[in-house]
Design a protein around this motif. Structure first.
Motif, mmCIF file in Angstrom:
data_model
loop_
_atom_site.group_PDB
_atom_site.id
_atom_site.type_symbol
_atom_site.label_atom_id
_atom_site.label_comp_id
_atom_site.label_asym_id
_atom_site.label_seq_id
_atom_site.Cartn_x
_atom_site.Cartn_y
_atom_site.Cartn_z
ATOM 1 N N GLY A 97 0.828 -1.194 0.000
ATOM 2 C CA GLY A 97 0.000 0.000 0.000
ATOM 3 C C GLY A 97 0.864 1.247 0.000
ATOM 4 O O GLY A 97 2.055 1.214 -0.332
ATOM 5 N N ILE A 98 0.250 2.320 0.423
ATOM 6 C CA ILE A 98 0.954 3.590 0.492
ATOM 7 C C ILE A 98 2.132 3.464 1.466
ATOM 8 O O ILE A 98 2.062 2.722 2.435
ATOM 9 C CB ILE A 98 -0.026 4.715 0.889
ATOM 10 N N PHE A 99 3.194 4.119 1.187
ATOM 11 C CA PHE A 99 4.428 4.086 1.976
ATOM 12 C C PHE A 99 5.100 2.722 1.961
ATOM 13 O O PHE A 99 5.947 2.434 2.806
ATOM 14 C CB PHE A 99 4.190 4.530 3.427
ATOM 15 N N GLY A 100 4.712 1.825 1.045
ATOM 16 C CA GLY A 100 5.364 0.524 0.909
ATOM 17 C C GLY A 100 5.000 -0.498 1.970
ATOM 18 O O GLY A 100 5.678 -1.504 2.124
ATOM 19 N N ILE A 101 3.939 -0.255 2.692
ATOM 20 C CA ILE A 101 3.513 -1.196 3.735
ATOM 21 C C ILE A 101 2.807 -2.385 3.078
ATOM 22 O O ILE A 101 1.875 -2.198 2.299
ATOM 23 C CB ILE A 101 2.578 -0.497 4.745
ATOM 24 N N PRO A 102 3.242 -3.616 3.385
ATOM 25 C CA PRO A 102 2.635 -4.803 2.768
ATOM 26 C C PRO A 102 1.147 -4.933 3.078
ATOM 27 O O PRO A 102 0.712 -4.714 4.204
ATOM 28 C CB PRO A 102 3.410 -5.968 3.375
ATOM 29 N N LYS A 103 0.382 -5.289 2.038
ATOM 30 C CA LYS A 103 -1.053 -5.550 2.203
ATOM 31 C C LYS A 103 -1.327 -7.027 2.443
ATOM 32 O O LYS A 103 -2.412 -7.390 2.860
ATOM 33 C CB LYS A 103 -1.813 -5.114 0.937
ATOM 34 N N GLU A 104 -0.352 -7.882 2.119
ATOM 35 C CA GLU A 104 -0.518 -9.325 2.266
ATOM 36 C C GLU A 104 0.320 -9.806 3.457
ATOM 37 O O GLU A 104 1.305 -9.159 3.833
ATOM 38 C CB GLU A 104 -0.098 -10.041 0.981
ATOM 39 N N PRO A 105 -0.064 -10.946 4.049
ATOM 40 C CA PRO A 105 0.672 -11.467 5.201
ATOM 41 C C PRO A 105 2.139 -11.758 4.854
ATOM 42 O O PRO A 105 2.449 -12.228 3.757
ATOM 43 C CB PRO A 105 -0.063 -12.760 5.540
ATOM 44 N N TYR A 106 3.018 -11.475 5.801
ATOM 45 C CA TYR A 106 4.447 -11.687 5.606
ATOM 46 C C TYR A 106 5.087 -12.056 6.936
ATOM 47 O O TYR A 106 4.466 -11.942 7.995
ATOM 48 C CB TYR A 106 5.109 -10.435 5.022
ATOM 49 N N GLY A 107 6.332 -12.487 6.876
ATOM 50 C CA GLY A 107 7.071 -12.812 8.092
ATOM 51 C C GLY A 107 8.551 -12.939 7.806
ATOM 52 O O GLY A 107 8.972 -13.002 6.642
ATOM 53 N N PHE A 108 9.333 -12.979 8.883
ATOM 54 C CA PHE A 108 10.788 -13.080 8.780
ATOM 55 C C PHE A 108 11.293 -14.118 9.772
ATOM 56 O O PHE A 108 10.622 -14.417 10.768
ATOM 57 C CB PHE A 108 11.446 -11.730 9.085
ATOM 58 N N SER A 109 12.480 -14.634 9.509
ATOM 59 C CA SER A 109 13.090 -15.559 10.466
ATOM 60 C C SER A 109 13.256 -14.842 11.806
ATOM 61 O O SER A 109 13.310 -13.615 11.868
ATOM 62 C CB SER A 109 14.436 -16.072 9.938
ATOM 63 N N ASN A 110 13.309 -15.623 12.859
ATOM 64 C CA ASN A 110 13.302 -15.145 14.247
ATOM 65 C C ASN A 110 11.968 -14.492 14.601
ATOM 66 O O ASN A 110 11.853 -13.839 15.626
ATOM 67 C CB ASN A 110 14.444 -14.162 14.534
ATOM 68 N N ASN A 111 10.983 -14.617 13.705
ATOM 69 C CA ASN A 111 9.677 -13.979 13.876
ATOM 70 C C ASN A 111 9.821 -12.498 14.207
ATOM 71 O O ASN A 111 9.058 -11.932 14.977
ATOM 72 C CB ASN A 111 8.829 -14.712 14.912
ATOM 73 N N PHE A 112 10.818 -11.875 13.588
ATOM 74 C CA PHE A 112 11.067 -10.450 13.785
ATOM 75 C C PHE A 112 9.929 -9.644 13.168
ATOM 76 O O PHE A 112 9.524 -9.896 12.038
ATOM 77 C CB PHE A 112 12.404 -10.039 13.156
ATOM 78 N N ARG A 113 9.400 -8.704 13.908
ATOM 79 C CA ARG A 113 8.324 -7.834 13.429
ATOM 80 C C ARG A 113 8.857 -6.409 13.324
ATOM 81 O O ARG A 113 9.076 -5.748 14.336
ATOM 82 C CB ARG A 113 7.124 -7.856 14.381
ATOM 83 N N PRO A 114 9.078 -5.919 12.112
ATOM 84 C CA PRO A 114 9.594 -4.554 11.960
ATOM 85 C C PRO A 114 8.571 -3.519 12.411
ATOM 86 O O PRO A 114 7.367 -3.729 12.314
ATOM 87 C CB PRO A 114 9.859 -4.444 10.457
ATOM 88 N N LYS A 115 9.080 -2.392 12.904
ATOM 89 C CA LYS A 115 8.203 -1.323 13.386
ATOM 90 C C LYS A 115 7.960 -0.275 12.298
ATOM 91 O O LYS A 115 6.843 -0.048 11.891
ATOM 92 C CB LYS A 115 8.826 -0.652 14.615
#
Length: 140
Positions: A97-115
Motif C-alpha cells: 500500500g501507500i508508503f510501501g507497507i505490505p497488504k498481504e501477510p508476511y514474516g521473517f526468520s526469528n519472527n522479527f516484526r519490523p516497526k
C-alpha cells in the motif's frame, strides 16, 4: 624403491579432502496461513546486503494447503535470514500500500516484526551448523 613406497603411501592416505562444505537440510515451517488460496513465497538470503528486497540465495513457492506449510532446502553451514510472504491473490508479488507497507501477510526468520522500516539481516539472522535445522515463521 622410494617411488614405489611413495605411491603406496598415497594409496593408503586416500583421496584429498573435499574443499566444499557438507550441505545439510534446512526445514522452514510457515504457520498462521489464514487464507486457503494462493501461494507462499520463501526466500533465503546470505549476509551479502541484499536482504530483504534483493535477490535471494535460494527460494521456493509453496501452494497453500492448510494453515501450516513446510519447505526444505539444502544449504551449507553458515548464516542466513529468511523473508516470507503469502501471495493470497496469486498475482506473483507482494502487494504493498501507500508508503510501501505490505497488504498481504508476511514474516521473517526469528519472527522479527519490523516497526517502521524493513528489518536488517542481523535482525533475522540465524546460523546453520552441520546438523539439520528447522526454522518456524508465523506470518501476519
Amino acid at each position: 624403491m622410494f617411488v614405489l613406497l611413495s605411491a603406496l603411501s598415497l594409496l593408503l592416505v586416500g583421496k584429498e579432502p573435499s574443499t566444499s562444505p557438507q550441505k545439510t537440510t534446512l526445514s522452514v515451517e510457515i504457520q498462521n496461513v489464514r487464507t486457503q488460496k494462493g501461494a507462499v513465497f520463501i526466500a533465503i538470503f546470505k549476509p551479502d546486503g541484499s536482504f530483504p528486497d534483493g535477490k535471494a540465495f535460494d527460494g521456493k513457492q509453496v501452494a497453500v494447503k492448510g494453515e501450516r506449510l513446510e519447505a526444505t532446502f539444502s544449504v551449507e553451514p553458515g548464516d542466513y535470514a529468511i523473508a516470507v510472504f503469502h501471495d493470497a491473490n496469486d498475482n506473483g508479488k507482494l502487494d504493498k500500500g501507500i508508503f510501501g507497507i505490505p497488504k498481504e501477510p508476511y514474516g521473517f526468520s526469528n519472527n522479527f516484526r519490523p516497526k517502521m522500516s524493513a528489518p536488517s539481516f542481523k535482525d533475522c539472522q540465524f546460523s546453520v551448523s552441520g546438523k539439520e535445522k528447522t526454522i518456524s515463521i508465523a506470518i501476519k
